[in-house]
Scaffold this active site. Structure first.
Site, PDB file in Angstrom:
ATOM      1  N   GLY A 187     -14.888  36.384 -45.364  1.00  0.00           N
ATOM      2  CA  GLY A 187     -16.613  36.490 -45.394  1.00  0.00           C
ATOM      3  C   GLY A 187     -17.247  37.299 -46.329  1.00  0.00           C
ATOM      4  O   GLY A 187     -16.889  37.165 -47.490  1.00  0.00           O
ATOM      5  N   GLY A 188     -18.095  38.027 -45.797  1.00  0.00           N
ATOM      6  CA  GLY A 188     -18.780  39.069 -46.644  1.00  0.00           C
ATOM      7  C   GLY A 188     -17.944  39.845 -47.200  1.00  0.00           C
ATOM      8  O   GLY A 188     -18.470  40.464 -48.675  1.00  0.00           O
ATOM      9  N   GLY A 422     -19.472  21.371 -81.193  1.00  0.00           N
ATOM     10  CA  GLY A 422     -20.203  22.322 -80.292  1.00  0.00           C
ATOM     11  C   GLY A 422     -19.443  23.630 -80.174  1.00  0.00           C
ATOM     12  O   GLY A 422     -19.910  24.566 -79.802  1.00  0.00           O
ATOM     13  N   ALA A 423     -18.059  23.462 -79.999  1.00  0.00           N
ATOM     14  CA  ALA A 423     -17.155  24.543 -79.696  1.00  0.00           C
ATOM     15  C   ALA A 423     -17.297  25.511 -80.804  1.00  0.00           C
ATOM     16  O   ALA A 423     -17.340  26.658 -80.585  1.00  0.00           O
ATOM     17  CB  ALA A 423     -15.961  24.059 -79.510  1.00  0.00           C
TER      18      ALA A 423
HETATM   19  C1  HXC Z   1     -14.713  42.534 -35.424  1.00  0.00           C
HETATM   20  C2  HXC Z   1     -12.524  41.965 -36.240  1.00  0.00           C
HETATM   21  C3  HXC Z   1     -13.069  41.374 -37.333  1.00  0.00           C
HETATM   22  C4  HXC Z   1     -14.501  41.066 -37.396  1.00  0.00           C
HETATM   23  C5  HXC Z   1     -10.961  41.506 -37.602  1.00  0.00           C
HETATM   24  N1  HXC Z   1     -11.328  42.240 -36.495  1.00  0.00           N
HETATM   25  N2  HXC Z   1     -11.713  41.016 -38.000  1.00  0.00           N
HETATM   26  N3  HXC Z   1     -13.364  42.691 -35.323  1.00  0.00           N
HETATM   27  N4  HXC Z   1     -15.057  41.705 -36.597  1.00  0.00           N
HETATM   28  N5  HXC Z   1     -15.006  40.215 -38.415  1.00  0.00           N
HETATM   29  C6  HXC Z   1     -10.359  43.054 -35.531  1.00  0.00           C
HETATM   30  C7  HXC Z   1      -9.503  42.319 -34.684  1.00  0.00           C
HETATM   31  O1  HXC Z   1     -10.240  41.942 -33.655  1.00  0.00           O
HETATM   32  C8  HXC Z   1      -8.379  43.203 -34.553  1.00  0.00           C
HETATM   33  O2  HXC Z   1      -8.864  44.215 -33.546  1.00  0.00           O
HETATM   34  C9  HXC Z   1      -8.222  43.997 -35.582  1.00  0.00           C
HETATM   35  O3  HXC Z   1      -9.561  43.854 -36.368  1.00  0.00           O
HETATM   36  C10 HXC Z   1      -7.321  43.528 -36.693  1.00  0.00           C
HETATM   37  O4  HXC Z   1      -7.289  42.192 -36.866  1.00  0.00           O
HETATM   38  P1  HXC Z   1      -6.266  41.065 -36.545  1.00  0.00           P
HETATM   39  O5  HXC Z   1      -6.738  39.905 -36.548  1.00  0.00           O
HETATM   40  O6  HXC Z   1      -5.205  41.684 -35.418  1.00  0.00           O
HETATM   41  O7  HXC Z   1      -5.520  41.422 -37.997  1.00  0.00           O
HETATM   42  P2  HXC Z   1      -4.703  40.338 -38.946  1.00  0.00           P
HETATM   43  O8  HXC Z   1      -3.895  39.473 -38.026  1.00  0.00           O
HETATM   44  O9  HXC Z   1      -4.165  41.225 -40.153  1.00  0.00           O
HETATM   45  O10 HXC Z   1      -5.974  39.179 -39.494  1.00  0.00           O
HETATM   46  C11 HXC Z   1      -7.041  39.750 -40.317  1.00  0.00           C
HETATM   47  C12 HXC Z   1      -7.887  38.813 -40.394  1.00  0.00           C
HETATM   48  C13 HXC Z   1      -8.515  38.362 -38.985  1.00  0.00           C
HETATM   49  C14 HXC Z   1      -7.427  37.575 -41.164  1.00  0.00           C
HETATM   50  C15 HXC Z   1      -9.001  39.507 -41.256  1.00  0.00           C
HETATM   51  O11 HXC Z   1      -8.709  39.464 -38.181  1.00  0.00           O
HETATM   52  C16 HXC Z   1      -9.874  37.386 -39.101  1.00  0.00           C
HETATM   53  O12 HXC Z   1      -9.683  36.229 -39.344  1.00  0.00           O
HETATM   54  N6  HXC Z   1     -10.798  37.939 -38.688  1.00  0.00           N
HETATM   55  C17 HXC Z   1     -12.082  37.209 -38.760  1.00  0.00           C
HETATM   56  C18 HXC Z   1     -12.526  36.945 -40.082  1.00  0.00           C
HETATM   57  C19 HXC Z   1     -13.818  36.534 -40.183  1.00  0.00           C
HETATM   58  O13 HXC Z   1     -14.021  34.952 -39.972  1.00  0.00           O
HETATM   59  N7  HXC Z   1     -14.725  37.100 -40.164  1.00  0.00           N
HETATM   60  C20 HXC Z   1     -16.242  36.954 -40.158  1.00  0.00           C
HETATM   61  C21 HXC Z   1     -16.573  36.277 -41.547  1.00  0.00           C
HETATM   62  S1  HXC Z   1     -18.316  35.848 -41.638  1.00  0.00           S
HETATM   63  P3  HXC Z   1      -7.848  44.805 -32.295  1.00  0.00           P
HETATM   64  O14 HXC Z   1      -8.653  45.589 -31.329  1.00  0.00           O
HETATM   65  O15 HXC Z   1      -7.128  43.531 -31.723  1.00  0.00           O
HETATM   66  O16 HXC Z   1      -6.883  45.484 -33.174  1.00  0.00           O
HETATM   67  C22 HXC Z   1     -18.969  37.115 -42.583  1.00  0.00           C
HETATM   68  C23 HXC Z   1     -20.435  36.957 -42.727  1.00  0.00           C
HETATM   69  C24 HXC Z   1     -20.959  37.378 -44.020  1.00  0.00           C
HETATM   70  O17 HXC Z   1     -18.200  38.159 -42.909  1.00  0.00           O
HETATM   71  C25 HXC Z   1     -21.053  36.207 -45.049  1.00  0.00           C
HETATM   72  C26 HXC Z   1     -21.850  36.398 -46.080  1.00  0.00           C
HETATM   73  C27 HXC Z   1     -21.775  35.330 -47.098  1.00  0.00           C
END
Ligand code: HXC
Length: 535
Positions: A187-188, A422-423
């Site tokens: 994401g961000g 052009g290149a």
């Molecule tokens: C809150 C989060 C989190 C998030 C991970 N965690 N991402 N908590 N918000 N976005 C937490 C998990 O719950 C977990 O907590 C700990 O971090 C470790 O994550 P795991 O999943 O156990 O680790 P891993 O297996 O290595 O996977 C990492 C990951 C996955 C690939 C990043 O966590 C994931 O897919 N996260 C979500 C990604 C996502 O979609 N984010 C939002 C994007 S939208 P615990 O307590 O269990 O240890 C965005 C909007 C902005 O960013 C856009 C701007 C253009």
């Protein structure tokens, strides 16, 4: 008398005890805050082959130079159990430090705290250190290891990202911004790096995607792995998001330091010169031998760049992406220069969509940061194909034209061999306002290659012949005539499109001489910050 002295001593000792106790409390608070998400999570980080945020900063910073800010800041969000969750530093370590003696601002996301996710407080810590970097004119280095927007904080985390992106853009072209991707970033956590100047990834631990494999599966049914979706190989060779791939974190930090050595602190400074034992007038006779007498022979352009550069050193940028154009940094007579070169060893060095984007963004970066541009031309044209036309080669090629025309830094262009159509114009040509245009005697500057030109100019004469062998023979004869007239540097030299036809053996000396003169170049419009917009 004695009584009074004893009282004073007792009072002082009490004060000392109180202060010692306060210092003790401070030390406990600091120690706890520095412990991140706790031993188990730190252990998990190590088991994945990753350093912790603090270990990373220690590795990069000159010893004892790291000054932390906002260690005790934490989230104010109480939703979804965050009121019961410890979030030391809100999942990011921020501050400033010296790297090889230069001040930089730095932030490192701490994956052991809520997966390094970005909430409001986390974002404001990053923004604070970015603002300080901007005000003090020092580069910002971001170490990213984050699941993106913190889901529990809802729109506040999205707003936090917006604040970071805003600064990425406003400070673009003013201070260098470098991103090191050191974990799974989503994401961000990937959009902010995409707005910065350079992105590093590390094999085995770095991933970048908008959404992870599970969401892709749910949305499209596609089965993808972390690596096939957003590993270093994909981003370095296909998407072009990543500029440098490292084998390990220490390798990444070493490469970061090397990159920094080529960059100024800010846009009003020149990169530091480095004295060199390499004579500025060293001859480069090898440059006569790369393609011999065969104008079609493919060759890698790297040895050409090595020949010209101080001590044969070239620091390449994006070496796996759009290999038909080669970009990177060299030093010439000690001064940093950016190189943009057609690489005839790949796709004959023709410009396609990706090569145009790659070169355009690099030229914009160089211009923003006061770094002169050396363009080495050997280009048969823009790559002709349906796919390229439909993909928008016109739009992408235009970005390269615009980047060169906009660039006011000293520009020296050398036509090594082909410069067609052009290149030719796009690759730092004279009337796109390059400063010095040189050409080798083997250079061919023309609207198109001789065969293509003959086929168009004499189409009626050629097609009037019945026998295909006769047609071929006539085409070759006319192409040879065209070639002797136009596929040389001399028509261009007679019209001023080329300032001088030079012997390849003198290339280094001539190029350095030109840049030395251009040291005094006035740069109209250079007060305007045009930034390093992603293209
Ligand atoms: C809150 C989060 C989190 C998030 C991970 N965690 N991402 N908590 N918000 N976005 C937490 C998990 O719950 C977990 O907590 C700990 O971090 C470790 O994550 P795991 O999943 O156990 O680790 P891993 O297996 O290595 O996977 C990492 C990951 C996955 C690939 C990043 O966590 C994931 O897919 N996260 C979500 C990604 C996502 O979609 N984010 C939002 C994007 S939208 P615990 O307590 O269990 O240890 C965005 C909007 C902005 O960013 C856009 C701007 C253009």
């Amino acid at each position: 008398m004695n009584n009074g002295k004893t009282k004073r001593t007792r009072a002082r000792s009490k004060k000392t005890q109180v202060n010692v106790a306060r210092v003790q409390i401070l030390s406990e608070i600091v120690q706890k805050a520095k412990g991140g998400g706790g031993l188990a999570r730190v252990q998990a980080q190590w088991e994945k082959g990753k350093f912790t945020a603090r270990e990373r900063i220690n590795y990069i910073a000159d010893e004892g130079s790291f000054q932390e800010l906002d260690l005790l800041v934490t989230t104010r969000c109480k939703s979804f159990g965050l009121d019961k969750t410890e979030a030391p530093g809100d999942g990011v370590v921020t501050g400033f430090c010296r790297v090889d003696g230069r001040e930089v601002a730095i932030f490192a996301q701490d994956f052991t705290v809520l997966g390094g996710s970005l909430g409001r407080a986390h974002a404001m810590k990053i923004c604070k250190v970015m603002d300080m970097a901007y005000q003090n004119r020092v580069p910002v280095i971001g170490l990213l290891d984050s699941g993106g927007a913190r889901i529990q904080e809802g729109v506040e985390s999205l707003d936090g990202y917006a604040e970071v992106f805003y600064r990425n853009v406003k400070y673009s072209g003013v201070i260098p911004q470098i991103s090191l991707i050191l974990g799974p970033c989503a994401g961000g956590a990937v959009y902010s790096p995409a707005l910065t100047d350079f992105v590093f990834m590390v094999e085995g631990i770095s991933h970048m995607f908008i959404t992870g494999p599970d969401v892709v599966k749910a949305a499209t049914g596609e089965d993808v792995t972390f690596d096939s979706l957003g590993g270093p190989k994909v981003h370095a060779s296909k998407s072009g998001v990543c500029h440098f791939v490292a084998k390990s974190e220490p390798d990444c930090f070493r490469q970061l330091k090397e990159l920094l050595s080529y960059l100024p602190q800010h846009r009003w400074e020149k990169p530091h010169a480095a004295p060199t034992p390499d004579p500025v007038d060293r001859e480069t006779p090898l440059l006569e031998t790369f393609w011999g007498v065969d104008p079609k022979k493919a060759y890698a352009v790297h040895p050409v760049i090595w020949q010209v550069a101080d001590e044969f050193k070239f620091y390449e940028v994006q070496d796996h992406y759009a290999k038909n154009v080669t970009v990177g940094f060299v030093r010439l007579g000690g001064e940093v220069v950016g190189v943009v070169a057609n690489n005839s060893g790949y796709m004959a060095g023709a410009l396609d969509i990706d090569a145009s984007d790659k070169a355009a963004r690099f030229v914009r970066f160089l211009n923003a940061f006061n770094i002169p541009i050396l363009t080495l031309v050997d280009v048969p044209g823009f790559w002709p194909s349906l796919e390229q036309e439909h993909g928008g080669i016109i739009r992408h090629g235009a970005k390269l034209l615009a980047a060169y025309a906009d660039a006011t830094v000293p520009k020296v262009t050398v036509v090594l061999r082909k410069a067609y159509g052009g290149a030719y114009i796009a690759m730092g040509s004279k009337y796109l306002h390059s400063d010095f245009n040189l050409a080798f005697p083997a250079a061919e500057l023309a609207v198109m290659g001789p065969k293509g030109a003959a086929a168009i100019l004499y189409a009626r004469q050629i097609s009037s012949l019945r026998d295909p062998a006769d047609r071929e023979a006539l085409r070759d004869k006319l192409a040879a005539e065209y070639s002797s007239m136009f596929a040389t540097p001399y028509q261009a030299a007679s019209s001023g499109s080329v300032d001088e036809v030079i012997e390849p053996a003198h290339a280094r000396a001539k190029i350095i001489r030109a840049f030395r003169f251009l040291d005094f170049k006035r740069r109209p419009g250079s007060h305007e910050n045009r930034g390093n917009t992603p293209v």
